[in-house]
Design a protein around this motif. Sequence first.
Motif, PDB file in Angstrom:
ATOM      1  N   ILE A  60     -20.180  -5.554  -8.804  1.00 51.40           N
ATOM      2  CA  ILE A  60     -20.521  -6.885  -8.316  1.00 51.40           C
ATOM      3  C   ILE A  60     -21.207  -6.741  -6.954  1.00 51.40           C
ATOM      4  O   ILE A  60     -20.773  -5.947  -6.113  1.00 51.40           O
ATOM      5  N   MET A  67     -17.251 -13.644  -7.862  1.00 57.83           N
ATOM      6  CA  MET A  67     -17.223 -12.883  -9.112  1.00 57.83           C
ATOM      7  C   MET A  67     -16.301 -11.678  -9.014  1.00 57.83           C
ATOM      8  O   MET A  67     -16.458 -10.703  -9.748  1.00 57.83           O
ATOM      9  N   ILE A  73     -16.530 -14.023 -13.332  1.00 57.13           N
ATOM     10  CA  ILE A  73     -17.585 -13.378 -14.123  1.00 57.13           C
ATOM     11  C   ILE A  73     -17.886 -14.180 -15.381  1.00 57.13           C
ATOM     12  O   ILE A  73     -19.055 -14.452 -15.714  1.00 57.13           O
TER      13      ILE A  73
END
Length: 968
Positions: A60, A67, A73
């Motif tokens: 990420i 996220m 996500i």
Amino acid sequence: MPTIAVDKASLFEALGQDYTTEEFDELCFDFGIELDEDTSTSQRPIVNGKQEPPQLKIEIPANRYDMLCFEGISLMLNIFRGRRTSPNYRLVAPPKGELQVLNVAKETSRIRPYVSGAILRNIKFTKESYDSFISLQDKLHQNLARQRSLVAIGTHDLDTIEGPFSYEALPPEKINFVPLNQTQSMNGVELMKFYENDRHLSRYLPIIRDSPVYPVIYDSKRTVCSMPPIINGNRSKITLKTRNVFVDMTATDRTKLDICNNILVSMFSQYTEEPFTVEPVKIVSAHNHQSRETPDLSPRETQAEVSYINNCCGLSLTSSEICSLLKRMSYTASPSRASSDLIDIQVPPTRADVLHQADIMEDVAIAYGFNKLPRSFPSKSGTIAQPLMINKLSDIVRMEAAMAGWSEVMPLILCSHDENFAYLNRKDDGKTAVRLANPKTAEYQVVRTTLLPGLLKTIRENKHHSVPMKIFEVSDVAFKDMSLERKSRNERHIAAAWYGKSSGFEIVHGLMDRLMLMLKSAFVTGEEGLCSRPVEEAAYWIDEVDDPTFYPGHAAAIHVRIGGNEQVIGVFGILHPTVLEKFDLRYPQAEASPSPPPTRRRPSPAASDVSSADETYGNGTATDAGTQGPGSTHEQMVKKLVRLALACEYSRQPIRRADITAKVMAPNTGRQFKIVFAEANHQLRSTFGCEMTELPQKEKVTISQKRAAQRNQTQNSLSSSKSYVLTSTIPPPLRTPGILPPPAVPTSASESAYVGLYTFILSLIYLSPGQSIPESRLEKHLKRMNADNYVLAGEKTEKVLKKLEKEGYIVRIRERDGGGEETVDFVAGPRGKVEVGERGVAGAVRKVWGKMGTEREELERRLVRSLGEGVEIKRRRNEEEEDGGEEQEEEEGEAQGDGAEEQSEERGQRGGGRRRNSRRQTRTPARRASGRRGRNALVEQEADGDEEEEGEEDEEEENEEEESEEEE
């Protein structure tokens, strides 16, 4: 970048589609994240008897904190794929209508001043979502919260505690609770000891361990919810059965606090009974005006330019098309009614990374597809790169300065606040320098506004190199500018510094003239009697300027006129002594810079080398050797030697021949040493009442030293030590405290005590057998006279002895006997022999003994027996000199009588010499050498005072006695 591991089957189920590894890798690339590993193709570990299910490890970006969990996500990828719209996060009132209250005590400002909270009502946890909830807290702690130092998160089962809550700061002894997953109650001190070896929590203990108070959160019944940032209480821990979650956060950074709170509750609000709803908490913090309701989940409103986005991406999209793309990135966007070139955008509370329209442009490019962007190279962008004009000019200036023999340096752009202002004698108005909000060290506090601190620090760290040094720098400085969007601006400056034994003003002036000539600027002058050609284009001149960074009267401002507009572009001059002192520099220094430069300190009289171009004595000004004509070089060397001798004597250092050659003598003038030395001695005698006297060589005392000297043939009485000290040439009658008081540096009392101490030690050495004293015996004598309390002022005896040894008053002799034991003895050092010597010791003994008549005669015999005949001869010689001055005023008959007394005295000396000849044969050459004149004014004054009090009567009696001994 952080890597998040998610269950492969659960993620594909949330996305509503199964992907191959290649397909999912392509989806991640399109969204701007990266698939690091798919564990379904590798061997997986066995957990609780079952093989771990396949996982996807996704990298990420460091700015996408939303996220860092499975929920973030899956939500972002679903919005990107168009399967759902951006959620509408809402704050809802509690069932009873009253918000939970968190009261903040004033004492918390001493440790963690900020606090926030939130409540997730009617949440339903599964094993997977519970683990993800805990994992998100850990990810936020490790990344955004900087190991809990900025933010600490606590989560509690609201049904086990009761509001209102209070956030306090108490001494650790007053905090008692049962920590999470423990059964025994502990106070703050015991808890620190309990967890200091814990693998997970021990890393957080130093955050508050040394604080006098620890932060703690209580409920209304004084039940401890948590002691941030260490651990929660066991009473309120959450489980899979928890339905209402109370979130508390404490912080030292208000911005990071709000970001963590928004992300945590936003991601897990989807599990509440009414998805994406959060119950706020009322924070009451009147002492610092931080009362508010948290969290604030309202979207941030901003705007972006359509033309900016299209130009950056190489597209021709309409505002409606851009709004559609932004919706795929979880924005809410619509064309602006104010302008067709603007888009009104609402940034969700989870996107704390969006700071500028450049971030929005990046998301438009991601939503459009990086692989779909037009590839214009080389038809449209096929150009040859060219430097910016400022960089091109900088390279030209660098080249010219380098070809002139100057070396470029590149120090850091950050410096301390004092180095940028106080060290340069400047004041900070608060509107000039860009300050760092949280500097890690005091050395990096501000962005420099001048290049001078970097140059001076570079010279300071390279003082071991030979001088002169010529360095320059061409780089940026920064200033505050509130009229600009970034509130600051950069300026390109050049600065140069010359460091050497002379000021170098003309050398820096020459570099400035060369650079201005290269820039095609003509020099104009307004001096009387001089005229300049009219210059229509660029011209420059210099005017004297009063700048606190420079020595008064030694600085000039550089004026430039271009196209009729005048402007001051820089300043150069000799740095002020206080600036040099703060940067720990020795020589005067010239600087040139667009901003005022720093100064160099004039050498201290205590320095071992004092060749400075700005110091004066007598009627002359010292300059660097070789800078004037041949007629003045000799005179300058004499003056430099005088200054060197005075400085060395001030610091009680010997004047070494090597230092004279290096710091005084001009190149190729070695044969003039004797002449320069003699003239310098003449000036010292006529002006300062002293002269340079050569020190004797260190004697070979131990057997090993004598054998080595015999092998090397170095123990030669004619060899020279090539070291000198200053000795007084003032007549003995003038050496009285009223005329010649003790030096006042550091104080008269301390200097007198120091002189008396080393005179006492040397007296013990000279009067001991063999003129050496064992270390134990010396320490015993010093202890008996209470030297530690009354003379050394609390300083350790060993330290003072090392100082005396370093300055040459005494010499420590270490030798091992046949049994291997080490013996330590002290003997008189070279400086001790010259400054005090046998005559000084005899004078001190006479002054302390204070006996008259026959007892005085016995004292003199003992002194002669211990110190040699030279002591008696010198005493009588001084008396003769004093009597000779009185004889000029007496009648002729009395003068003849005095002459007879002198003759009888000489006969007595010869007779006494024969009588004691056998004893003198056993003495060392150093003990027989007693013709040196001591410099110490205090000791000589005492000796001469005793001799004057003795009178002619004692002298006649001694002469008669010696004559009778001669006849026998």
